[in-house]
Design a protein around this motif. Sequence first.
Motif, PDB file in Angstrom:
ATOM      1  N   ALA A  13     -27.704  29.467  36.653  1.00 61.06           N
ATOM      2  CA  ALA A  13     -27.972  29.049  35.277  1.00 61.06           C
ATOM      3  C   ALA A  13     -29.054  27.976  35.235  1.00 61.06           C
ATOM      4  CB  ALA A  13     -26.686  28.538  34.630  1.00 61.06           C
ATOM      5  N   ALA A  14     -28.974  27.007  36.139  1.00 61.53           N
ATOM      6  CA  ALA A  14     -29.988  25.951  36.180  1.00 61.53           C
ATOM      7  C   ALA A  14     -31.359  26.530  36.532  1.00 61.53           C
ATOM      8  CB  ALA A  14     -29.581  24.882  37.190  1.00 61.53           C
ATOM      9  N   PHE A  15     -31.390  27.433  37.499  1.00 61.41           N
ATOM     10  CA  PHE A  15     -32.649  28.060  37.899  1.00 61.41           C
ATOM     11  C   PHE A  15     -33.264  28.838  36.745  1.00 61.41           C
ATOM     12  CE2 PHE A  15     -34.875  31.827  39.489  1.00 61.41           C
ATOM     13  CZ  PHE A  15     -35.900  31.217  40.198  1.00 61.41           C
ATOM     14  N   MET A  16     -32.442  29.628  36.056  1.00 58.07           N
ATOM     15  CA  MET A  16     -32.950  30.411  34.926  1.00 58.07           C
ATOM     16  C   MET A  16     -33.502  29.503  33.835  1.00 58.07           C
ATOM     17  SD  MET A  16     -30.123  33.450  34.513  1.00 58.07           S
ATOM     18  CE  MET A  16     -30.835  34.016  32.964  1.00 58.07           C
ATOM     19  N   ALA A  17     -32.789  28.448  33.529  1.00 53.50           N
ATOM     20  CA  ALA A  17     -33.239  27.542  32.467  1.00 53.50           C
ATOM     21  C   ALA A  17     -34.570  26.902  32.844  1.00 53.50           C
ATOM     22  CB  ALA A  17     -32.178  26.479  32.210  1.00 53.50           C
ATOM     23  N   VAL A  18     -34.678  26.414  34.061  1.00 57.60           N
ATOM     24  CA  VAL A  18     -35.919  25.756  34.489  1.00 57.60           C
ATOM     25  C   VAL A  18     -37.081  26.742  34.502  1.00 57.60           C
ATOM     26  CG1 VAL A  18     -37.058  24.682  36.477  1.00 57.60           C
ATOM     27  CG2 VAL A  18     -34.785  23.932  35.787  1.00 57.60           C
ATOM     28  N   GLU A  19     -36.877  27.924  35.036  1.00 57.00           N
ATOM     29  CA  GLU A  19     -37.957  28.908  35.128  1.00 57.00           C
ATOM     30  C   GLU A  19     -38.425  29.386  33.758  1.00 57.00           C
ATOM     31  OE1 GLU A  19     -39.827  30.080  37.721  1.00 57.00           O
ATOM     32  OE2 GLU A  19     -38.880  28.370  38.684  1.00 57.00           O
ATOM     33  N   VAL A  45     -33.559  34.657  24.757  1.00 55.18           N
ATOM     34  CA  VAL A  45     -32.437  35.442  25.276  1.00 55.18           C
ATOM     35  C   VAL A  45     -32.030  34.942  26.655  1.00 55.18           C
ATOM     36  CG1 VAL A  45     -31.793  37.736  26.119  1.00 55.18           C
ATOM     37  CG2 VAL A  45     -32.896  37.490  23.891  1.00 55.18           C
ATOM     38  N   ASN A  46     -33.000  34.675  27.507  1.00 56.19           N
ATOM     39  CA  ASN A  46     -32.665  34.226  28.857  1.00 56.19           C
ATOM     40  C   ASN A  46     -32.072  32.825  28.870  1.00 56.19           C
ATOM     41  OD1 ASN A  46     -33.337  36.168  31.141  1.00 56.19           O
ATOM     42  ND2 ASN A  46     -35.014  36.441  29.690  1.00 56.19           N
ATOM     43  N   LEU A  47     -32.471  31.969  27.944  1.00 55.90           N
ATOM     44  CA  LEU A  47     -31.841  30.654  27.858  1.00 55.90           C
ATOM     45  C   LEU A  47     -30.399  30.778  27.372  1.00 55.90           C
ATOM     46  CD1 LEU A  47     -34.720  28.386  26.542  1.00 55.90           C
ATOM     47  CD2 LEU A  47     -33.743  28.473  28.848  1.00 55.90           C
ATOM     48  N   LEU A  48     -30.133  31.712  26.466  1.00 54.37           N
ATOM     49  CA  LEU A  48     -28.745  31.962  26.046  1.00 54.37           C
ATOM     50  C   LEU A  48     -27.908  32.513  27.198  1.00 54.37           C
ATOM     51  CD1 LEU A  48     -29.224  33.442  22.460  1.00 54.37           C
ATOM     52  CD2 LEU A  48     -28.292  31.205  23.085  1.00 54.37           C
ATOM     53  N   LEU A  49     -28.491  33.407  27.989  1.00 55.38           N
ATOM     54  CA  LEU A  49     -27.788  33.921  29.167  1.00 55.38           C
ATOM     55  C   LEU A  49     -27.518  32.800  30.175  1.00 55.38           C
ATOM     56  CD1 LEU A  49     -29.616  37.310  29.778  1.00 55.38           C
ATOM     57  CD2 LEU A  49     -27.266  36.984  29.029  1.00 55.38           C
ATOM     58  N   ALA A  50     -28.480  31.925  30.366  1.00 62.91           N
ATOM     59  CA  ALA A  50     -28.290  30.794  31.279  1.00 62.91           C
ATOM     60  C   ALA A  50     -27.178  29.893  30.769  1.00 62.91           C
ATOM     61  CB  ALA A  50     -29.592  30.012  31.436  1.00 62.91           C
ATOM     62  N   LEU A  51     -27.131  29.670  29.471  1.00 63.84           N
ATOM     63  CA  LEU A  51     -26.065  28.857  28.891  1.00 63.84           C
ATOM     64  C   LEU A  51     -24.702  29.510  29.112  1.00 63.84           C
ATOM     65  CD1 LEU A  51     -25.205  26.423  27.142  1.00 63.84           C
ATOM     66  CD2 LEU A  51     -25.549  27.889  25.149  1.00 63.84           C
ATOM     67  N   ALA A  52     -24.611  30.815  28.887  1.00 61.75           N
ATOM     68  CA  ALA A  52     -23.348  31.528  29.094  1.00 61.75           C
ATOM     69  C   ALA A  52     -22.912  31.461  30.559  1.00 61.75           C
ATOM     70  CB  ALA A  52     -23.486  32.978  28.647  1.00 61.75           C
ATOM     71  N   LEU A  53     -23.845  31.680  31.475  1.00 66.08           N
ATOM     72  CA  LEU A  53     -23.513  31.592  32.899  1.00 66.08           C
ATOM     73  C   LEU A  53     -23.085  30.179  33.278  1.00 66.08           C
ATOM     74  CD1 LEU A  53     -26.329  33.731  34.555  1.00 66.08           C
ATOM     75  CD2 LEU A  53     -23.907  34.292  34.374  1.00 66.08           C
ATOM     76  N   GLY A  54     -23.752  29.193  32.703  1.00 66.23           N
ATOM     77  CA  GLY A  54     -23.387  27.810  32.974  1.00 66.23           C
ATOM     78  C   GLY A  54     -21.993  27.477  32.486  1.00 66.23           C
ATOM     79  N   ILE A  55     -21.630  27.981  31.312  1.00 73.88           N
ATOM     80  CA  ILE A  55     -20.286  27.734  30.773  1.00 73.88           C
ATOM     81  C   ILE A  55     -19.227  28.396  31.653  1.00 73.88           C
ATOM     82  CG2 ILE A  55     -18.744  28.274  28.844  1.00 73.88           C
ATOM     83  CD1 ILE A  55     -21.204  27.854  27.012  1.00 73.88           C
ATOM     84  N   VAL A  56     -19.454  29.637  32.015  1.00 73.87           N
ATOM     85  CA  VAL A  56     -18.496  30.340  32.876  1.00 73.87           C
ATOM     86  C   VAL A  56     -18.393  29.644  34.229  1.00 73.87           C
ATOM     87  CG1 VAL A  56     -18.034  32.504  34.092  1.00 73.87           C
ATOM     88  CG2 VAL A  56     -18.777  32.551  31.715  1.00 73.87           C
TER      89      VAL A  56
END
Length: 75
Positions: A13-19, A45-56
């Motif tokens: 999630a952190a990697f996706m958000a930064v990239e 969309v990818n920031l929302l996915l990163a947020l979801a992965l981070g929450i999980v």
Amino acid sequence: MTRRVAAFLLVLAAFMAVEWVNLAVNLADGHPTAFYVVHGVLVGVNLLLALALGIVGWRGWRGGSLTSSAGRADD
């Protein structure tokens, strides 16, 4: 969920958000509007996915709040 899986999800999630934030910042000028619309949607969309992965991942790291109690030996 194991802590190893939770840690992987947090790192991913952190990697996706930064990239994706980096991509959004580095988009060069001079492209047609459609280019920016498409890339803006991709970034969002990818920031929302990163947020979801981070929450999980965070819930899994804190102690398996997402796992059900069915099938556990200590119940």
